[in-house]
Design a protein around this motif. Structure first.
Motif, PDB file in Angstrom:
ATOM      1  N   GLY A   1      18.513 -65.379 -13.143  1.00 16.62           N
ATOM      2  CA  GLY A   1      18.234 -65.374 -11.703  1.00 16.62           C
ATOM      3  C   GLY A   1      19.180 -66.292 -10.945  1.00 16.62           C
ATOM      4  O   GLY A   1      19.647 -65.959  -9.851  1.00 16.62           O
TER       5      GLY A   1
ATOM      6  N   LYS B   1      14.867 -65.595  -4.771  1.00 20.65           N
ATOM      7  CA  LYS B   1      13.812 -66.582  -5.011  1.00 20.65           C
ATOM      8  C   LYS B   1      14.404 -67.872  -5.575  1.00 20.65           C
ATOM      9  O   LYS B   1      14.002 -68.966  -5.178  1.00 20.65           O
ATOM     10  CB  LYS B   1      12.753 -66.032  -5.960  1.00 20.65           C
ATOM     11  CG  LYS B   1      11.627 -67.025  -6.206  1.00 20.65           C
ATOM     12  CD  LYS B   1      10.535 -66.472  -7.099  1.00 20.65           C
ATOM     13  CE  LYS B   1       9.441 -67.511  -7.305  1.00 20.65           C
ATOM     14  NZ  LYS B   1       8.369 -67.011  -8.167  1.00 20.65           N
TER      15      LYS B   1
ATOM     16  N   GLU C   1      15.416 -62.091  -9.519  1.00 23.33           N
ATOM     17  CA  GLU C   1      14.995 -62.854  -8.342  1.00 23.33           C
ATOM     18  C   GLU C   1      15.999 -63.933  -7.936  1.00 23.33           C
ATOM     19  O   GLU C   1      15.668 -65.106  -7.828  1.00 23.33           O
ATOM     20  CB  GLU C   1      13.622 -63.485  -8.599  1.00 23.33           C
ATOM     21  CG  GLU C   1      12.521 -62.462  -8.733  1.00 23.33           C
ATOM     22  CD  GLU C   1      11.157 -63.066  -9.000  1.00 23.33           C
ATOM     23  OE1 GLU C   1      10.195 -62.622  -8.340  1.00 23.33           O
ATOM     24  OE2 GLU C   1      11.051 -63.965  -9.871  1.00 23.33           O
TER      25      GLU C   1
ATOM     26  N   HIS D   1       8.256 -65.072 -15.838  1.00 24.14           N
ATOM     27  CA  HIS D   1       6.898 -64.928 -15.316  1.00 24.14           C
ATOM     28  C   HIS D   1       5.909 -64.865 -16.475  1.00 24.14           C
ATOM     29  O   HIS D   1       6.239 -64.375 -17.558  1.00 24.14           O
ATOM     30  CB  HIS D   1       6.783 -63.662 -14.457  1.00 24.14           C
ATOM     31  CG  HIS D   1       7.458 -63.792 -13.123  1.00 24.14           C
ATOM     32  ND1 HIS D   1       6.848 -64.377 -12.042  1.00 24.14           N
ATOM     33  CD2 HIS D   1       8.702 -63.442 -12.720  1.00 24.14           C
ATOM     34  CE1 HIS D   1       7.673 -64.361 -11.021  1.00 24.14           C
ATOM     35  NE2 HIS D   1       8.814 -63.799 -11.406  1.00 24.14           N
TER      36      HIS D   1
ATOM     37  N   ILE E   1      10.673 -67.544 -12.403  1.00 28.25           N
ATOM     38  CA  ILE E   1      11.723 -66.798 -11.702  1.00 28.25           C
ATOM     39  C   ILE E   1      12.319 -65.782 -12.676  1.00 28.25           C
ATOM     40  O   ILE E   1      12.815 -66.158 -13.745  1.00 28.25           O
ATOM     41  CB  ILE E   1      12.830 -67.746 -11.195  1.00 28.25           C
ATOM     42  CG1 ILE E   1      12.229 -68.791 -10.243  1.00 28.25           C
ATOM     43  CG2 ILE E   1      13.946 -66.964 -10.524  1.00 28.25           C
ATOM     44  CD1 ILE E   1      13.186 -69.892  -9.842  1.00 28.25           C
ATOM     45  N   SER E   2      12.278 -64.514 -12.306  1.00 31.68           N
ATOM     46  CA  SER E   2      12.825 -63.478 -13.186  1.00 31.68           C
ATOM     47  C   SER E   2      14.324 -63.317 -12.963  1.00 31.68           C
ATOM     48  O   SER E   2      14.896 -63.841 -12.008  1.00 31.68           O
ATOM     49  CB  SER E   2      12.119 -62.135 -12.948  1.00 31.68           C
ATOM     50  OG  SER E   2      12.640 -61.504 -11.794  1.00 31.68           O
TER      51      SER E   2
END
Length: 146
Positions: free
Chosen positions: A21, A115, A112, A69, A108-109
């Protein structure tokens, strides 16, 4: 003119999601402060309380731990271990006299990137508002007679 305090933040990121990410944020050119120094680990479940406390001992003003996650861990249960350990770390930080806001846990993937950039921006601002971290000595030498 006084210089603005720039916090030193250590981000410990799992290889499979959070680091990816962060990489996506970088290649997508999402803007976030350059205050973060990344440590890549294979799984957030390998992060021990010692790693977080060591970062503070070495002068970090804030520590971010990020992993996959819940339920999406590459190693099945790694982020469940992370969650359990990092709750303990928050209490250790509080016990040591630090503000628990100097530590943050995020999921956080790899998709993302936005994010990741938002988390870094938000965390940097919160740590900046707290000011420089006090020195962190688990066992002051004078107290031990060394």
């Amino acid at each position: 003119m006084a210089q603005r305090f720039e916090p030193r933040i250590v981000a410990i990121l799992c290889n499979w999601c959070s680091y990816a990410g962060a990489d996506l944020a970088g290649v997508s050119r999402f803007q976030y402060p350059p205050n973060v120094r990344v440590v890549r680990v294979m799984c957030s479940g390998t992060v021990s309380p010692h790693h977080v406390l060591h970062a503070f001992q070495r002068g970090a003003d804030g520590v971010l731990v990020a992993g996959c996650h819940i339920g999406d861990c590459h190693y099945i249960k790694g982020n469940y271990m992370t969650l359990k350990r990092m709750k303990f770390v928050q209490e250790l930080i509080r016990f040591a006299g630090y503000s628990p806001e100097r530590f943050r846990l995020e999921w956080i993937s790899s998709a993302e990137g936005i994010k990741f950039a938002e988390v870094v921006r938000d965390f940097t601002e919160k740590v900046r508002a707290l000011g420089p971290a006090p020195s962190f000595e688990a066992s002051p030498r004078l107290a031990l007679g060394f």
